[in-house]
Design an enzyme around this catalytic site. Structure first.
Site, PDB file in Angstrom:
ATOM      1  N   CYS A  61      -2.647   2.446   5.681  1.00 39.93           N
ATOM      2  CA  CYS A  61      -3.124   1.061   5.568  1.00 39.93           C
ATOM      3  C   CYS A  61      -2.526   0.279   6.732  1.00 39.93           C
ATOM      4  O   CYS A  61      -2.151   0.872   7.745  1.00 39.93           O
ATOM      5  CB  CYS A  61      -2.765   0.453   4.206  1.00 39.93           C
ATOM      6  SG  CYS A  61      -0.986   0.334   3.889  1.00 39.93           S
TER       7      CYS A  61
ATOM      8  N   ASN B  98       1.878  -0.365   5.410  1.00 40.17           N
ATOM      9  CA  ASN B  98       2.563   0.726   4.683  1.00 40.17           C
ATOM     10  C   ASN B  98       3.584   0.196   3.681  1.00 40.17           C
ATOM     11  O   ASN B  98       4.619   0.814   3.426  1.00 40.17           O
ATOM     12  CB  ASN B  98       3.222   1.719   5.670  1.00 40.17           C
ATOM     13  CG  ASN B  98       3.664   3.045   5.037  1.00 40.17           C
ATOM     14  OD1 ASN B  98       4.628   3.665   5.472  1.00 40.17           O
ATOM     15  ND2 ASN B  98       2.984   3.484   4.004  1.00 40.17           N
TER      16      ASN B  98
ATOM     17  N   CYS C 241       2.031  -1.828   0.799  1.00 37.06           N
ATOM     18  CA  CYS C 241       1.259  -2.135  -0.416  1.00 37.06           C
ATOM     19  C   CYS C 241       0.322  -0.986  -0.798  1.00 37.06           C
ATOM     20  O   CYS C 241       0.564  -0.263  -1.760  1.00 37.06           O
ATOM     21  CB  CYS C 241       0.447  -3.421  -0.235  1.00 37.06           C
ATOM     22  SG  CYS C 241       1.462  -4.879   0.115  1.00 37.06           S
ATOM     23  N   ARG C 242      -0.754  -0.829  -0.023  1.00 34.03           N
ATOM     24  CA  ARG C 242      -1.789   0.119  -0.443  1.00 34.03           C
ATOM     25  C   ARG C 242      -1.426   1.582  -0.211  1.00 34.03           C
ATOM     26  O   ARG C 242      -1.508   2.403  -1.137  1.00 34.03           O
ATOM     27  CB  ARG C 242      -3.120  -0.219   0.258  1.00 34.03           C
ATOM     28  CG  ARG C 242      -3.709  -1.514  -0.257  1.00 34.03           C
ATOM     29  CD  ARG C 242      -4.788  -2.007   0.659  1.00 34.03           C
ATOM     30  NE  ARG C 242      -4.254  -2.345   1.980  1.00 34.03           N
ATOM     31  CZ  ARG C 242      -4.970  -2.678   3.034  1.00 34.03           C
ATOM     32  NH1 ARG C 242      -6.286  -2.691   2.932  1.00 34.03           N
ATOM     33  NH2 ARG C 242      -4.402  -2.997   4.170  1.00 34.03           N
ATOM     34  N   SER C 243      -1.042   1.935   1.025  1.00 33.00           N
ATOM     35  CA  SER C 243      -0.836   3.375   1.278  1.00 33.00           C
ATOM     36  C   SER C 243       0.358   3.959   0.513  1.00 33.00           C
ATOM     37  O   SER C 243       0.283   5.124   0.096  1.00 33.00           O
ATOM     38  CB  SER C 243      -0.788   3.704   2.779  1.00 33.00           C
ATOM     39  OG  SER C 243       0.229   3.025   3.441  1.00 33.00           O
TER      40      SER C 243
ATOM     41  N   ASP D 236      -6.996  -5.426   0.669  1.00 33.35           N
ATOM     42  CA  ASP D 236      -5.609  -5.780   0.953  1.00 33.35           C
ATOM     43  C   ASP D 236      -5.098  -6.778  -0.096  1.00 33.35           C
ATOM     44  O   ASP D 236      -5.644  -7.878  -0.212  1.00 33.35           O
ATOM     45  CB  ASP D 236      -5.568  -6.407   2.351  1.00 33.35           C
ATOM     46  CG  ASP D 236      -4.162  -6.706   2.816  1.00 33.35           C
ATOM     47  OD1 ASP D 236      -3.217  -6.600   2.005  1.00 33.35           O
ATOM     48  OD2 ASP D 236      -4.014  -7.048   3.994  1.00 33.35           O
TER      49      ASP D 236
HETATM   50  P1  4NP Z   1      -0.769  -3.004   3.199  1.00 36.65           P
HETATM   51  O1  4NP Z   1      -0.640  -4.605   2.990  1.00 36.65           O
HETATM   52  O2  4NP Z   1      -1.534  -2.818   4.493  1.00 36.65           O
HETATM   53  O3  4NP Z   1      -1.528  -2.573   2.012  1.00 36.65           O
HETATM   54  O4  4NP Z   1       0.631  -2.459   3.243  1.00 36.65           O
HETATM   55  C1  4NP Z   1      -0.151  -5.466   3.973  1.00 36.65           C
HETATM   56  C2  4NP Z   1       1.195  -5.496   4.236  1.00 36.65           C
HETATM   57  C3  4NP Z   1       1.677  -6.383   5.185  1.00 36.65           C
HETATM   58  C4  4NP Z   1       0.802  -7.218   5.853  1.00 36.65           C
HETATM   59  C5  4NP Z   1      -0.539  -7.166   5.592  1.00 36.65           C
HETATM   60  C6  4NP Z   1      -1.032  -6.284   4.643  1.00 36.65           C
HETATM   61  N1  4NP Z   1       1.306  -8.138   6.801  1.00 36.65           N
HETATM   62  O5  4NP Z   1       0.517  -8.908   7.361  1.00 36.65           O
HETATM   63  O6  4NP Z   1       2.531  -8.165   7.046  1.00 36.65           O
END
Ligand code: 4NP
Length: 147
Positions: A8, A11, A13-15, A116
């Protein structure tokens, strides 16, 4: 052994959720699969998953707490058999990074995205766990078919 990398943006939240659900469900299915996760961005390298992701995973029996964020590297395209992106932006970034060698990245849900949840609410993180379970169930079926 099959090796699968979930990707994602951050790294956190989703992955990591996909990684933890895959690890749990592959073990339950008796499948020997190596799983890992990474982000296309480096903002959160070394950090544990978002507390909301840890809580949503724990509520459905998946432990994310020991995971730490890392950024994808070029060598991952050679190391992993399957590189599965959470959303289309992640997929585009992976395609640009791949430089013509190694595994071809694909969307984890095939034709849909894992939205997201970072700027959302706890229920958005619960939804990520649900989507992770759906996608991983399909992976289990595919891997069994190839066993
Ligand atoms: P992820 O979520 O891609 O599912 O881990 C996010 C984590 C951090 C950010 C955006 C999405 N960020 O903008 O810092």
């Amino acid at each position: 052994m099959t090796r699968i990398l979930f990707v994602c943006l951050g790294n956190i939240c989703r992955s990591p959720t996909l990684e933890a659900v895959a690890r749990g469900e592959f073990a339950r299915a008796g499948l020997e699969v190596e799983v890992d996760s990474a982000g296309t961005a480096g903002y959160h390298v070394g950090q544990p998953p978002d507390p909301r992701a840890i809580a949503a995973g724990a509520a459905q029996g998946y432990d994310l707490s020991t995971l730490r964020a890392r950024q994808i590297e070029i060598a991952d395209f050679m190391r992993f058999d399957h590189i599965l992106a959470a959303d289309r932006a992640n997929l585009r970034d992976l395609q640009a990074l791949r430089a013509g060698r190694g595994s071809v990245p694909a969307l984890f849900l095939g034709d849909a995205e894992v939205p997201d949840p970072y700027y959302g609410q706890r229920r958005d993180f619960d939804r990520v766990v649900e989507l992770a379970r759906e996608g991983v169930a399909r992976l289990v079926a595919r891997l069994r078919g190839h066993a």
